[in-house]
Design a protein around this motif. Structure first.
Motif, mmCIF file in Angstrom:
data_model
loop_
_atom_site.group_PDB
_atom_site.id
_atom_site.type_symbol
_atom_site.label_atom_id
_atom_site.label_comp_id
_atom_site.label_asym_id
_atom_site.label_seq_id
_atom_site.Cartn_x
_atom_site.Cartn_y
_atom_site.Cartn_z
ATOM 1 N N ALA A 19 12.286 -4.468 -9.807
ATOM 2 C CA ALA A 19 11.354 -4.225 -8.698
ATOM 3 C C ALA A 19 10.909 -2.767 -8.667
ATOM 4 O O ALA A 19 9.740 -2.465 -8.406
ATOM 5 C CB ALA A 19 11.992 -4.613 -7.371
ATOM 6 N N LEU A 20 11.844 -1.857 -8.928
ATOM 7 C CA LEU A 20 11.500 -0.425 -8.943
ATOM 8 C C LEU A 20 10.497 -0.124 -10.045
ATOM 9 O O LEU A 20 9.526 0.608 -9.836
ATOM 10 C CB LEU A 20 12.763 0.418 -9.135
ATOM 11 C CG LEU A 20 13.835 0.349 -8.047
ATOM 12 C CD1 LEU A 20 15.029 1.202 -8.443
ATOM 13 C CD2 LEU A 20 13.276 0.791 -6.698
ATOM 14 N N LEU A 62 16.905 2.802 -2.588
ATOM 15 C CA LEU A 62 16.348 2.985 -3.931
ATOM 16 C C LEU A 62 14.823 2.907 -3.911
ATOM 17 O O LEU A 62 14.142 3.694 -4.569
ATOM 18 C CB LEU A 62 16.926 1.936 -4.878
ATOM 19 C CG LEU A 62 18.405 2.101 -5.230
ATOM 20 C CD1 LEU A 62 18.955 0.831 -5.866
ATOM 21 C CD2 LEU A 62 18.596 3.295 -6.162
ATOM 22 N N MET A 63 14.280 1.970 -3.145
ATOM 23 C CA MET A 63 12.822 1.831 -3.057
ATOM 24 C C MET A 63 12.205 3.073 -2.440
ATOM 25 O O MET A 63 11.157 3.549 -2.890
ATOM 26 C CB MET A 63 12.467 0.596 -2.230
ATOM 27 C CG MET A 63 10.993 0.227 -2.237
ATOM 28 S SD MET A 63 10.425 -0.470 -3.804
ATOM 29 C CE MET A 63 10.977 -2.175 -3.636
ATOM 30 N N SER A 109 -1.517 -10.830 -10.553
ATOM 31 C CA SER A 109 -2.885 -10.361 -10.324
ATOM 32 C C SER A 109 -2.917 -8.908 -9.863
ATOM 33 O O SER A 109 -3.957 -8.247 -9.963
ATOM 34 C CB SER A 109 -3.593 -11.251 -9.292
ATOM 35 O OG SER A 109 -3.082 -11.045 -7.985
ATOM 36 N N SER A 110 -1.778 -8.392 -9.377
ATOM 37 C CA SER A 110 -1.722 -6.986 -8.970
ATOM 38 C C SER A 110 -1.374 -6.069 -10.136
ATOM 39 O O SER A 110 -1.178 -4.873 -9.953
ATOM 40 C CB SER A 110 -0.701 -6.799 -7.837
ATOM 41 O OG SER A 110 0.621 -7.009 -8.305
ATOM 42 N N LEU A 111 -1.304 -6.642 -11.343
ATOM 43 C CA LEU A 111 -1.043 -5.855 -12.545
ATOM 44 C C LEU A 111 -2.283 -5.718 -13.428
ATOM 45 O O LEU A 111 -2.238 -5.004 -14.425
ATOM 46 C CB LEU A 111 0.076 -6.506 -13.377
ATOM 47 C CG LEU A 111 1.504 -6.340 -12.865
ATOM 48 C CD1 LEU A 111 2.447 -7.263 -13.632
ATOM 49 C CD2 LEU A 111 1.961 -4.893 -12.984
ATOM 50 N N ILE A 135 1.886 -6.054 -1.555
ATOM 51 C CA ILE A 135 2.408 -6.647 -2.789
ATOM 52 C C ILE A 135 3.909 -6.911 -2.705
ATOM 53 O O ILE A 135 4.395 -7.951 -3.136
ATOM 54 C CB ILE A 135 2.101 -5.743 -4.008
ATOM 55 C CG1 ILE A 135 0.601 -5.421 -4.067
ATOM 56 C CG2 ILE A 135 2.562 -6.410 -5.300
ATOM 57 C CD1 ILE A 135 -0.319 -6.627 -4.124
ATOM 58 N N PHE A 136 4.656 -5.960 -2.109
ATOM 59 C CA PHE A 136 6.110 -6.103 -2.062
ATOM 60 C C PHE A 136 6.629 -6.538 -0.698
ATOM 61 O O PHE A 136 7.841 -6.617 -0.491
ATOM 62 C CB PHE A 136 6.778 -4.801 -2.517
ATOM 63 C CG PHE A 136 6.594 -4.540 -3.989
ATOM 64 C CD1 PHE A 136 7.521 -5.006 -4.904
ATOM 65 C CD2 PHE A 136 5.482 -3.862 -4.453
ATOM 66 C CE1 PHE A 136 7.351 -4.788 -6.265
ATOM 67 C CE2 PHE A 136 5.299 -3.637 -5.810
ATOM 68 C CZ PHE A 136 6.237 -4.097 -6.721
ATOM 69 N N ASP A 137 5.712 -6.806 0.234
ATOM 70 C CA ASP A 137 6.058 -7.403 1.527
ATOM 71 C C ASP A 137 7.082 -6.580 2.308
ATOM 72 O O ASP A 137 7.996 -7.122 2.931
ATOM 73 C CB ASP A 137 6.585 -8.828 1.326
ATOM 74 C CG ASP A 137 6.502 -9.660 2.601
ATOM 75 O OD1 ASP A 137 5.612 -9.382 3.426
ATOM 76 O OD2 ASP A 137 7.310 -10.590 2.761
#
Length: 300
Positions: A19-20, A62-63, A109-111, A135-137
Protein backbone atom coordinates in the motif's frame (compact mmCIF):
# COMPACT_ATOMS: atom_id res chain seq x y z
CA UNK A 1 -4.94 -21.99 24.56
CA UNK A 2 -2.05 -21.45 22.15
CA UNK A 3 -0.86 -17.87 21.94
CA UNK A 4 0.12 -16.54 18.54
CA UNK A 5 3.66 -15.07 18.60
CA UNK A 6 3.86 -11.31 18.22
CA UNK A 7 4.79 -10.15 14.74
CA UNK A 8 8.21 -8.62 14.30
CA UNK A 9 8.62 -4.97 13.32
CA UNK A 10 9.77 -6.07 9.85
CA UNK A 11 6.67 -8.25 9.41
CA UNK A 12 4.42 -5.33 10.38
CA UNK A 13 6.18 -3.08 7.88
CA UNK A 14 6.12 -5.66 5.06
CA UNK A 15 2.38 -6.03 5.53
CA UNK A 16 1.92 -2.32 4.79
CA UNK A 17 4.62 -2.09 2.12
CA UNK A 18 2.45 -2.77 -0.98
CA UNK A 19 0.00 0.00 0.00
CA UNK A 20 2.86 2.39 0.81
CA UNK A 21 4.53 1.72 -2.52
CA UNK A 22 1.24 2.16 -4.37
CA UNK A 23 0.55 5.48 -2.65
CA UNK A 24 4.11 6.74 -3.11
CA UNK A 25 4.13 5.91 -6.81
CA UNK A 26 0.81 7.65 -7.40
CA UNK A 27 2.01 10.77 -5.59
CA UNK A 28 5.44 10.90 -7.22
CA UNK A 29 4.94 9.33 -10.67
CA UNK A 30 8.36 7.73 -10.29
CA UNK A 31 9.13 4.16 -9.28
CA UNK A 32 12.63 5.11 -8.15
CA UNK A 33 11.41 7.98 -5.96
CA UNK A 34 8.58 5.85 -4.59
CA UNK A 35 11.02 3.15 -3.51
CA UNK A 36 13.19 5.81 -1.87
CA UNK A 37 10.17 7.16 0.04
CA UNK A 38 9.20 3.70 1.25
CA UNK A 39 12.78 2.94 2.30
CA UNK A 40 12.97 6.24 4.23
CA UNK A 41 9.69 5.29 5.92
CA UNK A 42 11.12 1.95 6.96
CA UNK A 43 14.21 3.61 8.47
CA UNK A 44 12.01 5.95 10.51
CA UNK A 45 9.88 2.97 11.57
CA UNK A 46 12.97 1.10 12.75
CA UNK A 47 14.19 4.11 14.71
CA UNK A 48 10.79 4.69 16.30
CA UNK A 49 10.64 1.08 17.44
CA UNK A 50 14.18 1.25 18.83
CA UNK A 51 13.16 4.34 20.78
CA UNK A 52 10.13 2.37 21.98
CA UNK A 53 7.86 5.09 20.68
CA UNK A 54 4.24 4.04 21.37
CA UNK A 55 2.50 3.36 18.05
CA UNK A 56 -1.09 2.22 18.49
CA UNK A 57 -1.95 2.02 14.80
CA UNK A 58 1.16 1.05 12.79
CA UNK A 59 -0.57 1.17 9.39
CA UNK A 60 -1.73 4.76 9.94
CA UNK A 61 1.65 5.78 11.32
CA UNK A 62 3.45 4.34 8.30
CA UNK A 63 1.01 5.95 5.85
CA UNK A 64 1.49 9.34 7.51
CA UNK A 65 5.28 9.17 7.46
CA UNK A 66 5.34 7.95 3.85
CA UNK A 67 2.92 10.64 2.68
CA UNK A 68 4.92 13.44 4.29
CA UNK A 69 8.13 12.12 2.76
CA UNK A 70 6.47 11.93 -0.67
CA UNK A 71 5.30 15.55 -0.42
CA UNK A 72 8.87 16.64 0.34
CA UNK A 73 10.24 14.64 -2.60
CA UNK A 74 7.54 15.94 -4.96
CA UNK A 75 8.36 19.55 -4.10
CA UNK A 76 12.05 18.97 -4.81
CA UNK A 77 11.23 17.15 -8.07
CA UNK A 78 9.09 20.00 -9.42
CA UNK A 79 11.94 22.11 -10.80
CA UNK A 80 13.54 19.10 -12.49
CA UNK A 81 10.27 18.36 -14.27
CA UNK A 82 9.84 21.97 -15.35
CA UNK A 83 13.36 21.95 -16.83
CA UNK A 84 12.96 18.47 -18.34
CA UNK A 85 14.10 18.12 -21.95
CA UNK A 86 11.08 17.25 -24.06
CA UNK A 87 7.91 15.65 -22.72
CA UNK A 88 7.97 14.34 -19.14
CA UNK A 89 5.97 11.14 -18.59
CA UNK A 90 5.54 9.11 -15.40
CA UNK A 91 7.84 6.14 -15.06
CA UNK A 92 6.04 3.05 -16.46
CA UNK A 93 5.40 0.19 -14.05
CA UNK A 94 4.30 -3.41 -14.27
CA UNK A 95 0.85 -3.99 -12.78
CA UNK A 96 -1.10 -7.06 -11.74
CA UNK A 97 -3.95 -8.20 -13.95
CA UNK A 98 -5.22 -11.38 -12.31
CA UNK A 99 -8.32 -9.75 -10.80
CA UNK A 100 -11.31 -8.34 -12.69
CA UNK A 101 -13.26 -7.23 -9.60
CA UNK A 102 -14.72 -3.73 -9.59
CA UNK A 103 -12.42 -2.68 -6.76
CA UNK A 104 -9.32 -3.89 -8.61
CA UNK A 105 -10.38 -2.22 -11.87
CA UNK A 106 -11.08 1.06 -10.05
CA UNK A 107 -7.68 0.93 -8.32
CA UNK A 108 -5.91 0.08 -11.58
CA UNK A 109 -7.53 3.06 -13.30
CA UNK A 110 -5.70 5.34 -10.85
CA UNK A 111 -2.39 4.05 -12.21
CA UNK A 112 -2.90 4.99 -15.85
CA UNK A 113 -0.45 7.40 -17.42
CA UNK A 114 -3.27 9.78 -18.35
CA UNK A 115 -4.48 9.92 -14.73
CA UNK A 116 -0.98 10.44 -13.33
CA UNK A 117 -0.41 13.30 -15.78
CA UNK A 118 -3.57 15.00 -14.53
CA UNK A 119 -2.29 14.67 -10.97
CA UNK A 120 0.76 16.70 -12.04
CA UNK A 121 -1.53 19.74 -12.22
CA UNK A 122 -2.22 19.58 -8.49
CA UNK A 123 -0.18 21.00 -5.64
CA UNK A 124 1.66 18.37 -3.57
CA UNK A 125 -0.86 18.57 -0.72
CA UNK A 126 -3.84 18.51 -3.10
CA UNK A 127 -2.38 15.43 -4.74
CA UNK A 128 -1.78 13.66 -1.43
CA UNK A 129 -5.17 14.55 0.04
CA UNK A 130 -7.04 13.50 -3.10
CA UNK A 131 -5.26 10.14 -3.35
CA UNK A 132 -5.62 9.37 0.35
CA UNK A 133 -9.35 10.08 0.33
CA UNK A 134 -10.53 9.10 -3.14
CA UNK A 135 -8.23 6.16 -3.90
CA UNK A 136 -7.20 4.79 -0.49
CA UNK A 137 -10.45 5.63 1.33
CA UNK A 138 -8.78 7.43 4.24
CA UNK A 139 -11.11 9.55 6.38
CA UNK A 140 -10.82 13.33 6.50
CA UNK A 141 -9.87 13.39 10.22
CA UNK A 142 -7.01 10.97 9.48
CA UNK A 143 -5.89 13.02 6.45
CA UNK A 144 -5.91 16.14 8.60
CA UNK A 145 -3.50 14.46 11.02
CA UNK A 146 -1.30 13.25 8.17
CA UNK A 147 -1.04 16.67 6.54
CA UNK A 148 -1.04 18.58 9.83
CA UNK A 149 -4.00 20.68 8.69
CA UNK A 150 -7.56 21.42 9.78
CA UNK A 151 -10.13 18.93 8.53
CA UNK A 152 -12.04 21.69 6.71
CA UNK A 153 -8.88 22.65 4.83
CA UNK A 154 -8.36 19.03 3.78
CA UNK A 155 -11.91 18.89 2.44
CA UNK A 156 -11.16 21.99 0.36
CA UNK A 157 -7.97 20.39 -0.98
CA UNK A 158 -9.89 17.33 -2.16
CA UNK A 159 -12.71 19.44 -3.59
CA UNK A 160 -10.27 21.54 -5.64
CA UNK A 161 -8.48 18.42 -6.82
CA UNK A 162 -11.74 16.85 -7.97
CA UNK A 163 -12.43 19.74 -10.34
CA UNK A 164 -9.16 18.95 -12.12
CA UNK A 165 -8.92 15.18 -11.85
CA UNK A 166 -12.44 13.75 -11.82
CA UNK A 167 -12.98 13.45 -15.56
CA UNK A 168 -14.92 10.36 -16.64
CA UNK A 169 -12.79 9.85 -19.73
CA UNK A 170 -9.56 9.71 -17.69
CA UNK A 171 -10.74 7.02 -15.23
CA UNK A 172 -12.69 5.31 -18.02
CA UNK A 173 -11.72 1.69 -18.67
CA UNK A 174 -12.39 -0.25 -21.85
CA UNK A 175 -12.88 -4.03 -22.06
CA UNK A 176 -9.70 -6.06 -22.18
CA UNK A 177 -10.77 -7.44 -25.58
CA UNK A 178 -10.73 -3.90 -26.98
CA UNK A 179 -7.27 -3.32 -25.55
CA UNK A 180 -6.02 -6.56 -27.14
CA UNK A 181 -7.57 -5.48 -30.44
CA UNK A 182 -5.60 -2.24 -30.30
CA UNK A 183 -2.35 -4.06 -29.58
CA UNK A 184 -2.93 -6.38 -32.52
CA UNK A 185 -3.70 -3.47 -34.85
CA UNK A 186 -0.62 -1.57 -33.67
CA UNK A 187 1.60 -4.61 -34.16
CA UNK A 188 0.18 -5.05 -37.66
CA UNK A 189 1.11 -1.47 -38.51
CA UNK A 190 4.68 -1.99 -37.27
CA UNK A 191 5.32 -5.50 -38.62
CA UNK A 192 3.39 -5.39 -41.92
CA UNK A 193 2.93 -1.67 -42.50
CA UNK A 194 -0.85 -2.16 -42.53
CA UNK A 195 -2.51 0.84 -40.85
CA UNK A 196 -6.12 0.08 -41.79
CA UNK A 197 -7.10 -1.65 -38.55
CA UNK A 198 -5.15 0.83 -36.44
CA UNK A 199 -6.62 3.86 -38.20
CA UNK A 200 -10.15 2.65 -37.42
CA UNK A 201 -9.32 2.61 -33.70
CA UNK A 202 -7.74 6.08 -33.42
CA UNK A 203 -9.69 9.13 -32.28
CA UNK A 204 -9.43 12.07 -34.68
CA UNK A 205 -7.80 14.22 -31.97
CA UNK A 206 -5.37 11.55 -30.74
CA UNK A 207 -2.12 12.67 -29.09
CA UNK A 208 1.22 10.87 -29.17
CA UNK A 209 3.56 11.63 -26.26
CA UNK A 210 7.17 10.43 -26.13
CA UNK A 211 9.70 10.69 -23.30
CA UNK A 212 13.38 10.26 -24.15
CA UNK A 213 14.71 12.32 -21.26
CA UNK A 214 17.32 13.85 -23.56
CA UNK A 215 19.12 10.51 -23.56
CA UNK A 216 17.77 8.93 -26.76
CA UNK A 217 16.27 10.43 -29.94
CA UNK A 218 12.53 11.09 -29.82
CA UNK A 219 10.03 13.85 -30.59
CA UNK A 220 10.19 16.71 -28.08
CA UNK A 221 6.60 17.93 -28.44
CA UNK A 222 3.25 16.15 -28.29
CA UNK A 223 2.17 15.05 -31.77
CA UNK A 224 -1.52 15.76 -32.36
CA UNK A 225 -4.10 14.51 -34.85
CA UNK A 226 -4.88 11.17 -36.48
CA UNK A 227 -3.19 11.92 -39.79
CA UNK A 228 0.03 13.17 -38.19
CA UNK A 229 0.21 10.24 -35.74
CA UNK A 230 -0.34 7.60 -38.44
CA UNK A 231 2.30 9.21 -40.68
CA UNK A 232 4.77 9.27 -37.80
CA UNK A 233 4.13 5.59 -37.00
CA UNK A 234 4.77 4.50 -40.59
CA UNK A 235 7.64 6.82 -41.48
CA UNK A 236 9.55 6.94 -38.19
CA UNK A 237 8.38 4.34 -35.68
CA UNK A 238 8.08 1.35 -38.03
CA UNK A 239 11.61 1.54 -39.50
CA UNK A 240 13.06 1.92 -35.99
CA UNK A 241 11.02 -0.85 -34.36
CA UNK A 242 10.39 -3.46 -37.05
CA UNK A 243 13.30 -5.64 -35.94
CA UNK A 244 12.44 -5.44 -32.22
CA UNK A 245 10.63 -8.12 -30.24
CA UNK A 246 7.03 -7.17 -29.44
CA UNK A 247 5.99 -8.14 -25.88
CA UNK A 248 2.39 -7.46 -24.73
CA UNK A 249 2.27 -6.78 -20.98
CA UNK A 250 0.20 -5.04 -18.34
CA UNK A 251 1.55 -1.51 -17.80
CA UNK A 252 0.02 1.11 -15.52
CA UNK A 253 -3.23 -0.76 -15.05
CA UNK A 254 -3.95 -1.69 -18.67
CA UNK A 255 -2.60 -3.61 -21.63
CA UNK A 256 0.58 -2.17 -23.09
CA UNK A 257 3.65 -3.34 -24.91
CA UNK A 258 7.40 -3.56 -24.46
CA UNK A 259 9.87 -3.44 -27.34
CA UNK A 260 12.97 -5.55 -26.78
CA UNK A 261 16.23 -5.57 -28.72
CA UNK A 262 18.76 -8.28 -27.88
CA UNK A 263 17.07 -8.85 -24.54
CA UNK A 264 17.06 -5.16 -23.58
CA UNK A 265 13.87 -3.09 -23.24
CA UNK A 266 14.21 -0.13 -25.62
CA UNK A 267 10.66 1.24 -25.40
CA UNK A 268 7.38 0.83 -23.55
CA UNK A 269 3.96 1.93 -24.74
CA UNK A 270 0.79 2.54 -22.79
CA UNK A 271 -2.52 3.96 -23.96
CA UNK A 272 -5.65 5.83 -22.96
CA UNK A 273 -9.08 5.62 -24.53
CA UNK A 274 -12.01 7.98 -24.87
CA UNK A 275 -15.52 7.11 -23.72
CA UNK A 276 -16.38 5.60 -27.10
CA UNK A 277 -13.44 3.18 -26.90
CA UNK A 278 -11.28 5.02 -29.44
CA UNK A 279 -7.59 5.47 -28.74
CA UNK A 280 -7.10 8.97 -27.29
CA UNK A 281 -3.41 8.93 -26.30
CA UNK A 282 -0.29 6.93 -27.06
CA UNK A 283 2.45 7.20 -24.45
CA UNK A 284 5.91 6.10 -25.58
CA UNK A 285 8.64 5.73 -22.98
CA UNK A 286 12.17 5.72 -24.41
CA UNK A 287 14.13 7.14 -21.46
CA UNK A 288 16.46 4.25 -20.49
CA UNK A 289 16.55 5.37 -16.85
CA UNK A 290 12.77 4.99 -16.57
CA UNK A 291 12.77 1.65 -18.40
CA UNK A 292 15.37 0.07 -16.14
CA UNK A 293 12.96 -0.84 -13.31
CA UNK A 294 10.17 -2.37 -15.38
CA UNK A 295 11.18 -5.82 -14.19
CA UNK A 296 10.60 -4.91 -10.54
CA UNK A 297 7.63 -6.17 -8.52
CA UNK A 298 4.20 -5.19 -9.80
CA UNK A 299 2.39 -2.31 -8.10
CA UNK A 300 -1.22 -2.58 -7.01
Amino acid sequence: MTLRPARSDIEVFEESRPALLGLAYRILGSRADAEDAVQDTFLKWEQARKDEEPIDTPASWLMTVCTRRCIDLLRSAHKARVDYLGTWLPEPIATKAESTSEDHVALASSLTTAFLLLLERLTPKERAAYLLHEIFDISYPEIAKTLNMQEAACRKLVSRARTTVDRPEVRHTVPRERQEQLLGAFEGAIVRGDTGALSALLADDIDLHADGGGKVPTILQVLRGKEAVLAFIIKVVRPAWISNRWVPVDINGARGVLLENEGKIVAAMSFSYDESGQLADIFVMRNPDKLSRLGAEAIE
